[in-house]
Scaffold this active site. Structure first.
Site, short mmCIF file in Angstrom:
data_model
loop_
_atom_site.label_atom_id
_atom_site.label_comp_id
_atom_site.label_asym_id
_atom_site.label_seq_id
_atom_site.Cartn_x
_atom_site.Cartn_y
_atom_site.Cartn_z
N PRO A 52 0.84 -1.21 0.00
CA PRO A 52 0.00 0.00 0.00
C PRO A 52 0.87 1.26 0.00
O PRO A 52 1.92 1.29 0.65
CB PRO A 52 -0.79 -0.11 1.31
CG PRO A 52 -0.71 -1.55 1.70
CD PRO A 52 0.59 -2.05 1.18
N HIS A 60 35.12 -19.08 3.69
CA HIS A 60 35.07 -18.74 5.11
C HIS A 60 33.91 -17.79 5.38
O HIS A 60 33.60 -16.93 4.57
CB HIS A 60 36.38 -18.07 5.55
CG HIS A 60 37.55 -19.01 5.52
ND1 HIS A 60 38.85 -18.57 5.41
CD2 HIS A 60 37.62 -20.36 5.56
CE1 HIS A 60 39.66 -19.61 5.40
NE2 HIS A 60 38.94 -20.71 5.49
N SER A 117 51.52 -10.97 -5.59
CA SER A 117 50.45 -11.98 -5.60
C SER A 117 50.87 -13.11 -4.68
O SER A 117 52.01 -13.17 -4.22
CB SER A 117 50.23 -12.52 -7.02
OG SER A 117 51.36 -13.28 -7.44
N PHE A 166 56.17 -6.01 4.20
CA PHE A 166 56.58 -6.65 2.95
C PHE A 166 55.36 -7.33 2.33
O PHE A 166 54.84 -8.30 2.89
CB PHE A 166 57.69 -7.67 3.20
CG PHE A 166 58.98 -7.06 3.68
CD1 PHE A 166 59.91 -6.56 2.78
CD2 PHE A 166 59.26 -6.97 5.05
CE1 PHE A 166 61.11 -6.00 3.23
CE2 PHE A 166 60.44 -6.41 5.50
CZ PHE A 166 61.37 -5.92 4.58
N GLY A 206 54.81 -0.14 5.35
CA GLY A 206 56.17 -0.69 5.48
C GLY A 206 56.23 -2.18 5.64
O GLY A 206 57.30 -2.75 5.88
N THR A 254 42.16 -34.68 5.89
CA THR A 254 41.39 -35.30 4.81
C THR A 254 42.24 -36.34 4.10
O THR A 254 43.38 -36.07 3.72
CB THR A 254 40.94 -34.23 3.80
OG1 THR A 254 40.08 -33.31 4.47
CG2 THR A 254 40.19 -34.86 2.64
#
Length: 1101
Positions: free
Chosen positions: A109, A760, A789, A785, A783, A348
């Site tokens: 409405p 996660h 990637s 490191f 600073g 596992t």
């Protein structure tokens, strides 16, 4: 995933049902859902108010800022709504970077109101508590509410009362509306808490003279609280974000996940994509997605998913076949790539999961070759060599190109190979077999190493040079707590740490003891176990070659009292029990560290645990973690995997590098990387994948900073949350001076057009500062490191380490070999290293696999083929699939032998026992024990006697005369009651069936000729039911085509036919037992007048 968005309709339905407030909430339950399949006539019938009120219509598909996008139709009639929907319903739309179809709309409405009557309310969860936001100017143009709104933090376990609301939130609200707003917000907060919401926003909230109207609502609930809120939630739906369709395959995997203790996740990003993944581990799955996107594969990435938590072979097969089915539906001109990746598993069994994937590959080998699929495999963990072997073998046998790599290859190297960025080695290095480590532990000399009991530079006092500093790039709201940075005790574990394990986790405990032994600890680290579902007892374990006993207590109080030296508890309780058991543990002051392994504890409960832990000074590791490890000292549960990985990663003695990560699998990968590039791990902790881990990155980084033996720190961060910014602050403020190498995974999230929830629960960015890209940039500028990637993480760690060695901060020491630990028999057998003759053999049933198998036939096939009791009996007794008529005959035999009244000896005994108050089994057994030559045992005897006579070639008359001459009864002939004039209908029914359906009945015909002779002498010497079943069974075995003559004769000789009477009559005996119990018959005493007392005469005088 924990926090999941729900539709506006679901949110309002729950709110209207369960909110408690004195404010008058209007338009309760006035909403109607419209989809392309909606029947308008039915809709009007269900919602007649649609015809009489002005209406608002809008899409309900998790789209933000609908008003500004022109996706809200306001003040329309029903015809106006239909006209407004016509160009939109079912049509494609673009919202930001996401493109999707508008197919779910909400009609409500229309509420006439002024701008001054619009307000903004929002509640959202943080680690410290729940923030309530209120702004007196709501609506489309509310703007930056974080900057403008009044904000109030309601701490964990505290309540929000109307007075606080008025004082802190309603500062600028109109006086005449403060009371109603305070009552509504108070009720809203209680509703939010009770139903485990994590986010709830209403904009605008309209308050008029008539009451309160909830116009637009957005919400998320904690999906892990389903077991608590199921009654109120009902079957709640979690729609996908706009721009991503809900696929049935995703629902199928979600259903598998819900039914399994393992974790199985699947999100389809681009079903036409070329690059598909099947990755083990929540953290590893994010890393693989990152690497694919970094190498330019974002537009070709077809799916995101992960499997972890030790799924069974069948579960992995179901997961794999779903992905293979999806990827072989549409061809790609360049062929397709399947990346079966993963980190190094902790517990596992890699071979078991890979065998499930191999089964799926075999099933889909045709489509895989047709679609030119190339598969790249990389995995490590328990029995991974066998898993890689079967994976390589299936490539050779099917002709599918499968490239297989183990722990010697960097985890994400296969992505570069798959996308053509790096060459594929012809022959990758062969990893040592699992057993090699255990039998010759000192064979590897790849990494210089110190003694097992001290770090390389434990005694050195040289302070590491501070990391280079730069101006931090942190958002102001990224560090919510202004409290000073302080660490807890720097040492959680030592060589003398003692732990209690909650849960019957014998495999994990044995792994801890083996680790203790290989680290040359003086005593086992596990002092006791707690398991409430058994009584106090002792459990047997191995300490090297020696067997030891570890006590198991029913009550935690007893365990604590008897083991005051324990200061660590490892909690393997399920998600339903973990909260209560952890709360109980914190009542004992001796416990300083608790590891919570369970995944799926609701966030609201985790926050309560964190609060109590802070009050008690307890460090919590987890929830949703594998734990942590301190080489040479202590390991939590399954951390570090099995002994082969412990030895390969040099985890039996300390190094100089400490790390902290969220993921358990990725922590094991860090063990591998660090052992290959440095002198090894000093300590490593996986804080867990939940949004609110019990201890944070900063807690452990500060411990490492204050630990002399740690010379450099590695942090593997993650998308979601702002904890990494505290590390930035610690470095820039000089609190952290040791070199820190850090990388936040989840950089690919920014490249996706719609939101993706990773493996996660905490891996989801709720604001720009929580993205992995933003955090990596801030860390770099502070600073720290930071590699370019994850692929380069190992190189950066090695570079920093070599610099420390060059400056003399770390002095590598000589390796000291660990003691040899014997391999468990069960694991050695699993690896195929030993064999042992079995004590028992069986050939009829196998319950070990995914489903029960009867004589080679799966139980599902038994029901599918409608084999019935007769068919199952044929499988279990004769190991044959019998013809249909044979199965029916067996069932008829069971029916006619089921009972013959209460007067026979077996039934009588059963009745006497039942009336004496004995149980079912005792009463049944007493009846069965009467079966023998005189009662019920004639089936076998009749079959043997008639078969012998028939096979010897003597005619029936000769057979009868021979038996008479020898003074022997003919078994199966004669009846006390029935005669040729009063035939036994049981015999008649079976005889007619056998003659009609059996292919041949020579022995039955022979027995009937014998009957003619015997009845001519006495009418009750008929072929009785025992005799008929016996001879007919011989005919069935010999002539049904399923048995050789030798097999048929063997079954007669070993007494198979008496089993028919025993099985059939058991039904009757049980019936008599139940009948007596139902009739409540008392103890039976035989009457004196039915007993003839015959005593010796000389005794009676």
């Amino acid at each position: 995933m924990s926090a999941k968005a729900i539709s506006e309709q679901t949110g309002k339905e729950l709110l209207y049902k369960y909110i408690c407030t004195t404010s008058a909430i209007q338009n309760r339950f006035k909403y109607a859902r419209v989809t392309p399949d909606t029947d308008w006539a039915r809709l009007l019938q269900d919602h007649p108010w649609l015809l009489s009120q002005s209406l608002v219509v809008k899409p309900d598909q998790l789209i933000k800022r609908r008003g500004k996008l022109g996706l809200v139709g306001v003040n329309l009639t029903l015809d106006g709504v239909k006209s407004w929907l016509k160009p939109r319903l079912g049509q494609e739309a673009t919202v930001g970077k996401a493109t999707g179809f508008l197919k779910n709309f909400l009609i409500e409405p229309f509420v006439p109101h002024t701008q001054e009557e619009e307000f903004y309310v929002c509640i959202y969860a943080t680690r410290e508590g729940d923030y309530v936001l209120f702004h007196h100017e709501g609506g489309v143009d509310v703007g930056d509410v974080d900057a403008k709104a009044q904000k109030l933090l309601v701490a964990v376990d505290e309540k929000l009362n109307p007075e606080d609301i008025k004082k802190h939130l309603l500062v600028h609200a109109p006086e005449d509306k403060k009371e109603i707003l305070a009552s509504f917000i108070s009720g809203l907060f209680n509703f939010y808490e009770d139903l485990y919401f994590t986010y709830l926003e209403i904009n605008p909230l309209v308050v008029t003279k008539d009451g309160v109207y909830i116009l637009d609502l957005a919400a998320k609930v904690d999906a892990t609280a389903d077991y608590i809120c199921k009654v109120k939630w009902g079957d709640i739906e979690f729609p996908p974000p706009f721009g991503r369709e809900a696929y049935p395959e995703e629902a199928y995997i979600a259903d598998l996940d819900a039914k399994s203790g393992a974790s199985l996740k699947l999100t389809l990003l681009n079903p036409k994509g070329r690059i598909w993944t099947m990755v083990a581990g929540g953290g590893a799955s994010v890393v693989y997605s990152d690497t694919i996107c970094d190498l330019g594969g974002v537009n070709e990435l077809a799916n995101y998913g992960e499997y972890s938590g030790a799924p069974s072979e069948q579960q992995t097969y179901d997961y794999a076949k779903t992905i293979l089915s999806l990827m072989t539906r549409e061809k790609h001109p360049d062929g397709k790539i399947l990346i079966i990746g993963g980190s190094i598993a902790n517990f596992t069994n890699v071979a078991a999961t890979f065998k499930g994937i191999v089964r799926a590959i075999r099933d889909y080998q045709g489509p895989l070759k047709e679609h030119e699929v190339t598969i790249f495999v990389r995995r490590g963990g328990p029995n991974y060599q066998e898993g890689l072997r079967v994976m390589g073998e299936v490539g050779k046998t099917t002709g599918i190109p499968i490239h297989v790599f183990g722990t010697e290859t960097h985890m994400t190297a296969i992505v570069g190979m798959a996308l053509g960025h790096r060459p594929i080695p012809n022959q990758p290095p062969t990893a040592a077999h699992t057993a090699n480590f255990l039998l010759n532990a000192s064979g590897s000399t790849s990494t210089p190493a110190p003694s097992r009991t001290a770090s390389f530079s434990e005694s050195r006092t040289d302070e590491v040079a501070p990391a280079k500093k730069a101006k931090p790039a942190m958002p102001q709201d990224s560090v919510p707590s202004p409290r000073p940075l302080q660490g807890k005790s720097a040492t959680l574990f030592s060589r003398h740490t003692k732990a209690i394990v909650w849960g019957m986790q014998t495999r994990a405990v044995q792994g801890m003891l083996d680790f203790d032994y290989v680290c040359s600890r003086d005593e086992p680290s596990v002092a006791a176990m707690v398991y409430p579902f058994t009584g106090d007892h002792k459990q047997k374990f191995y300490w090297g070659h020696k067997e030891i006993l570890i006590p198991v207590f029913k009550n935690m109080a007893d365990a604590m009292k008897k083991h005051p030296e324990v200061d660590v508890l490892i909690n393997f309780a399920s998600l339903r029990s973990a909260y209560d058991s952890t709360m109980e543990t914190m009542n004992y002051t001796q416990i300083r560290t608790i590891a919570i392994i369970a995944e799926g504890i609701p966030e609201a409960l985790t926050r309560k645990l964190i609060k109590k832990a802070e009050q008690k000074g307890v460090t919590i590791i987890g929830p949703a973690t594998v734990g942590g490890i301190k080489p040479g000292c202590f390991k939590i549960g399954n951390t570090g995997g099995m002994l082969d990985n412990i030895l390969a990663s040099k985890l039996y003695r300390p190094g100089s590098v400490a790390y902290v990560s969220r993921s358990g699998g990725m922590s094991n990968e860090l063990n591998n990387i660090i052992s290959r590039t440095t002198d090894g791990v000093y300590e490593g902790v996986a804080i867990g994948g939940d949004r609110y881990p019990g201890s944070t990155f900063m807690d452990h980084v500060l411990r490492y900073q204050d630990t002399p033996g740690v010379k450099m720190i590695v942090v593997l961060g993650e998308i979601g949350g702002t904890e990494e910014y505290k590390i930035c602050r610690g470095v820039t403020e000089g609190r952290i001076t040791k070199p820190v190498v850090c990388w936040c995974i989840g950089t690919c999230a920014a490249m996706f057009s719609s939101e993706v929830q990773f493996g996660h629960a905490g891996a989801c960015a709720n604001q720009a500062s929580e993205t992995a890209v933003a955090k990596n940039q801030a860390l770099k500028e502070a600073g720290v490191f930071v590699p370019r990637s994850f692929d380069e993480l190992g190189e950066i760690i090695q570079s920093v380490y070599e610099d420390l060695v060059a400056r003399g901060v770390i002095v590598p020491a000589q390796e000291v070999p660990p003691p040899t630990v014997p391999m468990d028999y069960s694991w050695a057998r699993e690896l195929g290293l030993i064999r042992k003759p079995a004590s028992f053999m069986t050939s009829i049933c196998d319950e070990r696999g995914q489903e029960l198998i009867y004589a080679g036939m799966p139980i599902t096939e038994v029901f599918k083929e409608e084999m019935g009791i007769g068919g199952v009996l044929g499988l279990l007794w004769f190991q044959k699939r019998l013809p249909k008529y044979s199965c029916q005959f067996i069932e008829m035999c069971l029916m006619v032998t089921a009972d013959h009244g209460p007067a026979v000896s077996g039934a009588h005994n059963t009745i006497i026992c039942a009336r004496a108050g004995k149980d079912l089994v005792s009463s049944l057994t007493s009846g069965l024990l009467t079966i023998g030559d005189r009662f019920g045992g004639a089936l076998d005897a009749a079959a043997k006697m008639f078969s012998k006579a028939f096979d010897s070639g003597i005619i029936p008359m000769e057979f009868v005369n021979k038996m008479k001459k020898e003074g022997k009864l003919i078994m199966g002939i004669g009846h006390r009651v029935k005669s040729i004039n009063n035939p036994d209908m049981r015999v008649q029914i079976l005889k007619d069936y056998v003659r009609q359906h059996f292919p041949a009945t020579p022995l039955l015909d022979y027995a009937l000729e014998v009957e003619k002779i015997t009845t001519s002498k006495k009418p009750n010497l008929i072929l009785n039911v025992d005799g008929l079943i016996g001879v007919a069974f011989v005919d069935m075995l010999r002539h049904c085509g399923s048995f050789t003559r030798e097999e048929a004769d063997e079954y007669i000789d070993i007494g198979a036919l008496n089993g028919i009477f025993v099985l059939g009559r058991s039904m009757g005996f049980i019936g008599h037992y139940l009948d007596q119990k139902r009739l409540k018959q008392g103890l039976y005493r035989h009457p004196w007048d039915d007993i003839s007392y015959v005593l010796p005469e000389h005794m009676s005088m």
